[in-house]
Design a protein around this motif. Structure first.
Motif, PDB file in Angstrom:
ATOM      1  N   MET A  87      -6.727  -8.022   4.836  1.00  0.00           N
ATOM      2  CA  MET A  87      -6.701  -7.130   3.673  1.00  0.00           C
ATOM      3  C   MET A  87      -5.317  -7.195   3.036  1.00  0.00           C
ATOM      4  N   ASN A  88      -5.280  -7.501   1.741  1.00  0.00           N
ATOM      5  CA  ASN A  88      -3.993  -7.614   1.068  1.00  0.00           C
ATOM      6  C   ASN A  88      -3.422  -6.233   0.747  1.00  0.00           C
ATOM      7  N   ARG A  89      -2.160  -6.279   0.264  1.00  0.00           N
ATOM      8  CA  ARG A  89      -1.462  -5.009   0.002  1.00  0.00           C
ATOM      9  C   ARG A  89      -2.165  -4.188  -1.070  1.00  0.00           C
ATOM     10  N   ARG A  92      -5.163  -2.441   0.374  1.00  0.00           N
ATOM     11  CA  ARG A  92      -4.757  -1.326   1.234  1.00  0.00           C
ATOM     12  C   ARG A  92      -4.322  -0.125   0.401  1.00  0.00           C
ATOM     13  N   SER A  93      -3.639  -0.379  -0.706  1.00  0.00           N
ATOM     14  CA  SER A  93      -3.188   0.718  -1.582  1.00  0.00           C
ATOM     15  C   SER A  93      -4.376   1.451  -2.179  1.00  0.00           C
ATOM     16  N   HIS A  94      -5.386   0.679  -2.619  1.00  0.00           N
ATOM     17  CA  HIS A  94      -6.590   1.299  -3.174  1.00  0.00           C
ATOM     18  C   HIS A  94      -7.316   2.130  -2.125  1.00  0.00           C
ATOM     19  N   LEU A 145      -5.372   5.291  -1.481  1.00  0.00           N
ATOM     20  CA  LEU A 145      -5.564   6.230  -2.591  1.00  0.00           C
ATOM     21  C   LEU A 145      -6.930   6.902  -2.504  1.00  0.00           C
ATOM     22  N   LEU A 146      -7.941   6.116  -2.172  1.00  0.00           N
ATOM     23  CA  LEU A 146      -9.285   6.668  -2.031  1.00  0.00           C
ATOM     24  C   LEU A 146      -9.336   7.704  -0.921  1.00  0.00           C
ATOM     25  N   LEU A 147      -8.684   7.432   0.203  1.00  0.00           N
ATOM     26  CA  LEU A 147      -8.656   8.384   1.313  1.00  0.00           C
ATOM     27  C   LEU A 147      -7.957   9.680   0.911  1.00  0.00           C
ATOM     28  N   VAL A 148      -6.846   9.551   0.170  1.00  0.00           N
ATOM     29  CA  VAL A 148      -6.112  10.737  -0.283  1.00  0.00           C
ATOM     30  C   VAL A 148      -6.982  11.588  -1.194  1.00  0.00           C
ATOM     31  N   VAL A 149      -7.692  10.921  -2.126  1.00  0.00           N
ATOM     32  CA  VAL A 149      -8.573  11.655  -3.036  1.00  0.00           C
ATOM     33  C   VAL A 149      -9.681  12.352  -2.266  1.00  0.00           C
ATOM     34  N   MET A 150     -10.280  11.650  -1.302  1.00  0.00           N
ATOM     35  CA  MET A 150     -11.367  12.233  -0.512  1.00  0.00           C
ATOM     36  C   MET A 150     -10.870  13.432   0.289  1.00  0.00           C
ATOM     37  N   LEU A 151      -9.667  13.311   0.869  1.00  0.00           N
ATOM     38  CA  LEU A 151      -9.117  14.429   1.630  1.00  0.00           C
ATOM     39  C   LEU A 151      -8.830  15.622   0.722  1.00  0.00           C
TER      40      LEU A 151
END
Length: 204
Positions: free
Chosen positions: A1-3, A6-8, A11-17
């Motif tokens: 998995m490229n950088r 991983r950033s996307h 970001l998705l995890l942060v939004v979900m949390l």
């Protein structure tokens, strides 16, 4: 998995949390907010009843209302207050049409058909007029306390300028007439449905 991927993902995890946290917070605070709003509403409604008039929870004792559309107003709900197991008052929630919109009133009536108290629950009149109507310190509504149809003939339920008995709310003829008509409606309804509201024979 490229950088970038991983950033996307991060970001998705942060939004979900964040969304999950917001939903959890709303659910956690919803019940206390509902409870506080209900308690505030109950205090406002029960302000029309003297504390020594009841020992039950009147708003937990709803009354069935037949033909709630009255001559000049509409009944929204009704409740029975009791003291030592005996009906001591009826609380009616009444809506009438004011100058700028609906006016909602809490109206308490004793077993003899007399007004115990009136409280404005909701109104859409102009700020100055609304304050005069709803603010207890202005005392306009106090003139109706103790009144009954038995000692105030139907023609007297009007403004003095209309050859009636009651003072006008300053600068508010339409609103004053609407409230007077609604109170007379409530008393007439009580007299006509006393048996259903109190479980007693009509008062002689």
């Amino acid at each position: 998995m490229n950088r970038r991927a991983r950033s996307h993902l991060l970001l998705l995890l942060v939004v979900m949390l964040a969304v999950a946290g917001t939903v959890a917070w709303q659910r956690w605070t919803l019940a206390p907010i509902d409870t506080a709003q209900r308690q505030q509403q109950e205090q406002q409604w029960l302000a029309v009843l003297p504390a020594d008039r009841y020992d039950n929870q009147p708003l937990r004792s709803p009354l069935p209302l037949v033909e709630p559309q009255l001559r000049h107003s509409r009944l929204l709900s009704g409740f029975q207050a009791r003291l030592d197991g005996t009906p001591s008052a009826v609380l009616l929630r009444v809506e009438c049409q004011g100058y700028a919109g609906p006016i909602e009133l809490a109206v308490a009536i004793d077993p003899q058909g007399r007004l115990l108290g009136i409280q404005v629950l909701r109104q859409q009149e102009s700020p100055g007029l609304g304050d005069q109507l709803a603010e207890p310190t202005h005392h306009w509504l106090a003139q109706f306390s103790g009144k009954a149809r038995s000692d105030t003939p139907d023609p007297a339920w009007a403004l003095k300028r209309d050859h009636g008995e009651f003072d006008q709310l300053a600068g508010a003829t339409v609103t004053s007439r609407a409230v007077i008509d609604a109170l007379q409606d409530a008393l007439r309804y009580f007299d006509e449905h006393r048996l259903q509201l109190l479980g007693q024979a009509p008062h002689e």
